[in-house]
Each structure stands twice: as structure tokens, then as C-alpha cells.
Motif scaffolding. Sequence first.
Motif, PDB file in Angstrom:
ATOM      1  N   GLY A  45       0.824  -1.205   0.000  1.00  0.00           N
ATOM      2  CA  GLY A  45       0.000   0.000   0.000  1.00  0.00           C
ATOM      3  C   GLY A  45       0.855   1.250   0.000  1.00  0.00           C
ATOM      4  O   GLY A  45       2.090   1.198  -0.008  1.00  0.00           O
ATOM      5  N   ALA A  46       0.166   2.399   0.022  1.00  0.00           N
ATOM      6  CA  ALA A  46       0.851   3.683  -0.071  1.00  0.00           C
ATOM      7  C   ALA A  46       1.711   3.955   1.153  1.00  0.00           C
ATOM      8  O   ALA A  46       1.342   3.629   2.281  1.00  0.00           O
ATOM      9  CB  ALA A  46      -0.169   4.801  -0.253  1.00  0.00           C
ATOM     10  N   VAL A  47       2.854   4.581   0.905  1.00  0.00           N
ATOM     11  CA  VAL A  47       3.752   4.948   2.006  1.00  0.00           C
ATOM     12  C   VAL A  47       3.119   6.012   2.879  1.00  0.00           C
ATOM     13  O   VAL A  47       3.348   6.064   4.089  1.00  0.00           O
ATOM     14  CB  VAL A  47       5.100   5.452   1.450  1.00  0.00           C
ATOM     15  N   SER A  48       2.289   6.871   2.289  1.00  0.00           N
ATOM     16  CA  SER A  48       1.702   7.981   3.024  1.00  0.00           C
ATOM     17  C   SER A  48       0.848   7.535   4.189  1.00  0.00           C
ATOM     18  O   SER A  48       0.629   8.282   5.140  1.00  0.00           O
ATOM     19  CB  SER A  48       0.860   8.848   2.088  1.00  0.00           C
ATOM     20  N   THR A  49       0.358   6.284   4.162  1.00  0.00           N
ATOM     21  CA  THR A  49      -0.458   5.805   5.265  1.00  0.00           C
ATOM     22  C   THR A  49       0.368   5.509   6.506  1.00  0.00           C
ATOM     23  O   THR A  49      -0.173   5.157   7.543  1.00  0.00           O
ATOM     24  CB  THR A  49      -1.202   4.518   4.859  1.00  0.00           C
ATOM     25  N   ALA A  50       1.699   5.666   6.388  1.00  0.00           N
ATOM     26  CA  ALA A  50       2.549   5.433   7.549  1.00  0.00           C
ATOM     27  C   ALA A  50       2.234   6.403   8.678  1.00  0.00           C
ATOM     28  O   ALA A  50       2.427   6.094   9.852  1.00  0.00           O
ATOM     29  CB  ALA A  50       4.021   5.559   7.160  1.00  0.00           C
ATOM     30  N   VAL A  51       1.726   7.599   8.336  1.00  0.00           N
ATOM     31  CA  VAL A  51       1.427   8.586   9.381  1.00  0.00           C
ATOM     32  C   VAL A  51       0.271   8.128  10.252  1.00  0.00           C
ATOM     33  O   VAL A  51       0.108   8.574  11.389  1.00  0.00           O
ATOM     34  CB  VAL A  51       1.101   9.958   8.745  1.00  0.00           C
ATOM     35  N   THR A  52      -0.567   7.232   9.739  1.00  0.00           N
ATOM     36  CA  THR A  52      -1.683   6.723  10.534  1.00  0.00           C
ATOM     37  C   THR A  52      -1.304   5.476  11.304  1.00  0.00           C
ATOM     38  O   THR A  52      -2.100   4.965  12.083  1.00  0.00           O
ATOM     39  CB  THR A  52      -2.877   6.392   9.614  1.00  0.00           C
ATOM     40  N   CYS A  62       6.557   2.212   7.327  1.00  0.00           N
ATOM     41  CA  CYS A  62       7.661   2.199   6.361  1.00  0.00           C
ATOM     42  C   CYS A  62       8.861   2.944   6.911  1.00  0.00           C
ATOM     43  O   CYS A  62       8.725   3.896   7.688  1.00  0.00           O
ATOM     44  CB  CYS A  62       7.235   2.854   5.047  1.00  0.00           C
ATOM     45  N   ALA A  63      10.038   2.507   6.495  1.00  0.00           N
ATOM     46  CA  ALA A  63      11.266   3.221   6.845  1.00  0.00           C
ATOM     47  C   ALA A  63      11.387   4.427   5.939  1.00  0.00           C
ATOM     48  O   ALA A  63      11.505   4.291   4.712  1.00  0.00           O
ATOM     49  CB  ALA A  63      12.476   2.311   6.685  1.00  0.00           C
ATOM     50  N   THR A  64      11.309   5.613   6.505  1.00  0.00           N
ATOM     51  CA  THR A  64      11.421   6.849   5.734  1.00  0.00           C
ATOM     52  C   THR A  64      12.308   7.822   6.482  1.00  0.00           C
ATOM     53  O   THR A  64      12.517   7.693   7.691  1.00  0.00           O
ATOM     54  CB  THR A  64      10.046   7.502   5.492  1.00  0.00           C
ATOM     55  N   ALA A  65      12.804   8.825   5.772  1.00  0.00           N
ATOM     56  CA  ALA A  65      13.604   9.872   6.411  1.00  0.00           C
ATOM     57  C   ALA A  65      12.689  10.743   7.264  1.00  0.00           C
ATOM     58  O   ALA A  65      11.538  11.017   6.894  1.00  0.00           O
ATOM     59  CB  ALA A  65      14.299  10.713   5.353  1.00  0.00           C
ATOM     60  N   THR A  66      13.161  11.162   8.417  1.00  0.00           N
ATOM     61  CA  THR A  66      12.336  11.980   9.305  1.00  0.00           C
ATOM     62  C   THR A  66      12.185  13.394   8.790  1.00  0.00           C
ATOM     63  O   THR A  66      11.178  14.041   9.010  1.00  0.00           O
ATOM     64  CB  THR A  66      12.958  12.028  10.711  1.00  0.00           C
ATOM     65  N   SER A  67      13.199  13.904   8.088  1.00  0.00           N
ATOM     66  CA  SER A  67      13.128  15.248   7.520  1.00  0.00           C
ATOM     67  C   SER A  67      14.177  15.383   6.439  1.00  0.00           C
ATOM     68  O   SER A  67      15.128  14.607   6.380  1.00  0.00           O
ATOM     69  CB  SER A  67      13.360  16.313   8.602  1.00  0.00           C
ATOM     70  N   ALA A  68      13.986  16.376   5.588  1.00  0.00           N
ATOM     71  CA  ALA A  68      14.967  16.604   4.529  1.00  0.00           C
ATOM     72  C   ALA A  68      16.265  17.089   5.113  1.00  0.00           C
ATOM     73  O   ALA A  68      16.285  17.900   6.036  1.00  0.00           O
ATOM     74  CB  ALA A  68      14.422  17.631   3.538  1.00  0.00           C
ATOM     75  N   ALA A  69      17.366  16.589   4.586  1.00  0.00           N
ATOM     76  CA  ALA A  69      18.675  17.001   5.087  1.00  0.00           C
ATOM     77  C   ALA A  69      18.989  18.416   4.631  1.00  0.00           C
ATOM     78  O   ALA A  69      18.719  18.789   3.503  1.00  0.00           O
ATOM     79  CB  ALA A  69      19.750  16.037   4.584  1.00  0.00           C
ATOM     80  N   PRO A  71      15.016  13.614   0.207  1.00  0.00           N
ATOM     81  CA  PRO A  71      13.563  13.710   0.355  1.00  0.00           C
ATOM     82  C   PRO A  71      13.101  13.121   1.678  1.00  0.00           C
ATOM     83  O   PRO A  71      13.677  12.162   2.179  1.00  0.00           O
ATOM     84  CB  PRO A  71      13.030  12.897  -0.832  1.00  0.00           C
ATOM     85  N   ALA A  72      12.052  13.729   2.237  1.00  0.00           N
ATOM     86  CA  ALA A  72      11.560  13.279   3.533  1.00  0.00           C
ATOM     87  C   ALA A  72      10.470  12.234   3.414  1.00  0.00           C
ATOM     88  O   ALA A  72      10.223  11.487   4.351  1.00  0.00           O
ATOM     89  CB  ALA A  72      11.039  14.481   4.323  1.00  0.00           C
ATOM     90  N   ALA A  73       9.777  12.161   2.276  1.00  0.00           N
ATOM     91  CA  ALA A  73       8.611  11.304   2.157  1.00  0.00           C
ATOM     92  C   ALA A  73       8.888   9.962   1.495  1.00  0.00           C
ATOM     93  O   ALA A  73       8.125   9.023   1.653  1.00  0.00           O
ATOM     94  CB  ALA A  73       7.517  12.033   1.384  1.00  0.00           C
ATOM     95  N   GLY A  74       9.943   9.865   0.725  1.00  0.00           N
ATOM     96  CA  GLY A  74      10.189   8.642  -0.033  1.00  0.00           C
ATOM     97  C   GLY A  74      10.548   7.462   0.836  1.00  0.00           C
ATOM     98  O   GLY A  74      11.175   7.588   1.886  1.00  0.00           O
TER      99      GLY A  74
END
Length: 225
Positions: free
Chosen positions: A164-171, A176-183, A197-200
Motif C-alpha cells: 500500500g501507499a507509504v503515506s499511510t505510515a502517518v496513521t 515504512c522506513a522513511t527519512a524523518t526530515s529533509a537534510a 527527500p523526507a517522504a520517499g
Amino acid sequence: MELRQLNMHRLIAFRRQKGAALIFALIALVILGLATLSLVRSVDTGALLLGNLSFKQDATAAGDQAARKAFVWLKGQADLTADVPNSGYYATSRDTDSTAPLDVTGRQYASNTSRQLIDWYADGTCAYAGTNGSCSLKAVDAGTTPNGNNQLAYTIFRLCSLTGAVSTAVTGTNNCATATSAASSGHEAGERSISQPAAGAFYRIVVQVRGSRNSVSYIETIVQL
């Protein structure tokens, strides 16, 4: 008469000395032969070890070619939220179930009958790993190196617990393993600022390289898209 007897005694003693010298000479020849044989075997073993190490290093260096091919494939996909087994892609990390761990080399969990194995040799049996485990994950044949010495294959895992979509990780539904913020600054002293990128999501590329003399190497690369 006495002179003749004396000469006879000397002749007998001389013959005895010649016999003893022959025995010592034979012993010395045997020792030298064994030493020579040991030296030859030692040199042959050293040359074999160096040759195997060279083939292993060559196989490891060749793994970068397969990793690049896998990355190009990832970049060309519009949707990476679902498994694409025939392309060696899986939208989850496949390691969330401790009772059925992912064993990419076939030697990490040899006694686990539920382990997940990668069908590196496309034989449907994963015979390279023994009898335990499920041969359910596919790898992609990435061809050979230009010199023809190494056979390449890869499998890709998205580092997510669910498809499924990575964006659902916030719920919390797709961890998913993602960067916490852009460097915004350099990662190491002396390095220039790197935009990250912070979302990929992150993707794990596992490459198997089969080289000369049955040498096999595994290389892992983590990329973010």
C-alpha cells in the motif's frame, strides 16, 4: 701372516663404514624428499587460496552492476505499492514475522523450516539452501559481467511492513522506513549539503553474484526514492 690378518680387519671395517654411510644417505634423501613435497603442497595451497580470494573480490565488485540495474527498474515504475514477483520486487520487507524470517543467503536460519528463501537459481527448489524453508521469493536474472565470469541476479524489498501507499505510515497502518526530515547540512565533515527527500520510502536491493570456482557473493544496497 699378521700383516695379512691386519689388512683383512681393515677391509671388513671399511666395508661396514660404507654400509652405514649408505643408510644415512638414504635417510637424508627421504627427509629431503618429504621436505620438498611439503613445500610444494604449501605453495599450491597458498596459490589456491589467493586465487579463490581474487575470484571472491571480483564477484563482489561485479555486484554494483546488478544494483544499478535494480535502481533503474525502480526509477521506471509508477506504482511500487504492490508486489511484482516476476520482476523480483516485493512491496514489504518480508522480515516482520520472526517465525518465518527472510534468509537471503540460505545460511542464516538453516534450521528454520518456515524461513523464506529466494529462488536465486530459478530452479523452484532453492536446493542451494538445503531442505528447510519456503522457496517462494523470486529473483531477476541481471545477466553477466562483460568478461562473462560472473552471473548476476537481484531481488528488491521495500522497507515497509505492509503493501500500500507509504503515506499511510502517518496513521500507523503501514510502518515504512522513511527519512524523518529533509537534510539541510552535510552528513560528514567536508561534504557538501545533500538534499534528501523526507517522504520517499527506502528500498533494499539484494544482489547475488556467482563467479568462477563456485564463488558466491551477496551485496546489499539501500536506496531511497
